[in-house]
Design an enzyme around this catalytic site. Structure first.
Site, short mmCIF file in Angstrom:
data_model
loop_
_atom_site.label_atom_id
_atom_site.label_comp_id
_atom_site.label_asym_id
_atom_site.label_seq_id
_atom_site.Cartn_x
_atom_site.Cartn_y
_atom_site.Cartn_z
N ASP A 58 36.69 43.15 36.32
CA ASP A 58 37.15 42.76 34.99
C ASP A 58 37.82 43.92 34.27
OD1 ASP A 58 37.52 41.53 32.54
OD2 ASP A 58 35.40 41.65 31.96
N ASP A 100 44.16 41.45 31.49
CA ASP A 100 42.73 41.18 31.72
C ASP A 100 42.52 40.35 32.98
OD1 ASP A 100 40.06 40.56 31.58
OD2 ASP A 100 40.15 39.58 29.63
#
Length: 469
Positions: free
Chosen positions: A105, A295
């Site tokens: 992430d 992201d």
């Protein structure tokens, strides 16, 4: 004769250097690989709607509350997870090392794993048992992280952590003993945050940042390539999902040059300016200073409500969602939607296949763009995997920046390939780093002494790459 004399001279110099106590040559072998997997997405409308709501709620919490050289390379193959629709890879932790799958992430900075004391709330994913590791150190500091509809809580500890052939001793991480059902997805056991240390809820330096700042990599950056399966019928539950290259950029996966964009302000997120957005050939009004966070932990693309409404206004037959799908839009699956991004240089196209998040009926599809109110001070846009599957992305430590490059034919050929996915394994460590100082670790037994040096020289001269499966 000349070749023999050269080899003799080289060996003499290497032996002399070793005998004198001078530093030995690099022990790192370039091109390490560690495989990962992905999970297939359910087309059940109820589950799709719930996941869409979870994603919207998670972003509101994730971003709404925030203000805004030693040789070494390696890479870690990814798996695409469609439940909850994230990419994840394998790390190893502890002594002896045990492998775990974690979400990769770039939108967060904490590493955490579910603990063996978590109980039934942690589901059937593998859990970390501190009692089985000789390098575990409990810092006895509690922590809690809120992820919208889900939350994790536990305590902070230090451990030896490995990923893609690199090792960090005394890596701070969260040991989770309370977990909401939102993360109860086998086989994922936690999250590896790949953003910057100021975002860390555990106040620990991220694994990647320790390696980049400590000089363990040839280049202080990591690259990411993601594969696409959204338009592939009959994809297996687990499929290869791409690769993360640590310490170098993989030239086989992109063509041309990498276009870099400086981060905005003090590095926290991977946040850059976004100049223009075009849908069906029409420029979308993103008036003002639009910023975008890159992201990998977000499946789709979030933006201001007015801009997202303008996007779907270019698609005849589109309709705003209601209930759990509030903020999302449906549109006719028969429509091919073309989207282009510009961050201040080249224009990057997004495949129409990636504009489709899911099919919700025989004729209607759910779009990848959705409206998200992420609070004052937050970024304008969250650019997730729907776009990132179309480029080779690079995340650079110094100067802090994000880069994009066009995918090569080799990378594009990996989309939708129904390939066998290896089980997670623990590869040999080629570079070890303490949290305060950089150091090297041996590759098997060949990296210590003059014979190991000569072997590494031979490897370099023959361009051999090791694959750890």
């Amino acid at each position: 004769m000349i070749a023999s004399a050269s080899l003799t001279t080289l060996l003499f110099l290497l032996l002399s250097q070793h005998a004198s106590g001078a530093p030995t040559a690099s022990t790192t072998v370039v091109g390490l690989s560690m495989p990962i997997r992905r999970l297939n997405r359910s087309q059940n409308l109820t589950l799709v709607a719930q996941q869409a709501k979870d994603q919207r709620d998670m972003l509101a919490v994730k971003y709404g509350g925030q203000s805004l050289q030693q040789r070494g390379t390696g890479y870690n193959l990814y798996v695409k997870s469609f439940v909850p629709q994230v990419y994840y890879g394998t790390i190893a932790i502890g002594t002896p090392p045990m492998s775990y799958d974690v979400i990769l992430d770039t939108g967060s900075s904490d590493l955490w794993l579910t603990s063996s004391t978590c109980g039934t709330g942690c589901g059937t994913s593998p859990t970390y048992d501190p009692a089985k590791s000789s390098t575990f150190h409990n810092l006895s500091t509690p922590f809690e992280i809120q992820y919208g509809s889900g939350a994790v809580a536990g305590y902070i500890a230090e451990e030896t952590v490995q990923m893609a052939g690199f090792s960090v001793a005394k890596q701070g991480f969260g040991v989770v003993n309370a977990l909401s059902s939102a993360f109860n997805t086998n086989p994922v056991s936690g999250i590896m945050g790949l953003a910057w240390s100021p975002l860390s809820s555990t106040q620990q330096t991220p694994f990647w940042q320790t390696l980049a700042s400590g000089g363990s990599w040839d280049s202080a950056l990591f690259g990411i390539q993601l594969t696409r399966y959204g338009n592939v019928s009959g994809a297996a539950q687990n499929e290869p999902g791409g690769v993360i290259d640590m310490g170098y950029t993989n030239s086989s996966l992109y063509t041309g040059s990498i276009e870099y964009h400086s981060l905005i302000g003090t590095p926290q997120y991977w946040e850059i300016n976004m100049n223009t957005l075009t849908v069906q050939g029409k420029s979308i009004n993103i008036a003002g200073a639009s910023t975008a966070i890159i992201d990998t932990g977000t499946t789709n693309i979030a933006g201001p409500a007015s801009a997202v409404a303008n996007i779907y206004a270019q698609i005849p037959g589109s309709q705003a969602g209601t209930g759990q799908l509030e903020g999302y839009y449906t549109y006719p699956c028969s429509t091919t939607v073309n989207v282009q991004f510009n961050f201040g240089g080249n224009t990057w196209s997004m495949s129409p296949a990636d504009f489709t998040h899911s099919q919700v009926s025989t004729t209607e599809c759910l779009g990848a763009f959705f409206a998200s109110s992420i609070g004052q001070g937050g970024p304008s846009w969250i650019i997730g995997d729907a776009f990132l599957k179309n480029v080779y992305s690079v995340f650079k430590y110094s100067p802090p920046s994000v880069g994009f490059a066009a995918l090569s034919e080799t990378a594009i050929a990996q989309n939708g390939v129904k390939a066998a996915v290896p089980s997670p394994t623990i590869g040999a460590v080629t570079a070890a780093t303490n949290t305060g100082a950089a150091s090297r670790a041996a590759v098997g037994a060949v990296s210590s002494g003059p014979l190991g040096i000569l072997f590494c020289f031979w490897l370099a001269s023959t361009s051999i790459t090791f694959l750890l499966w």
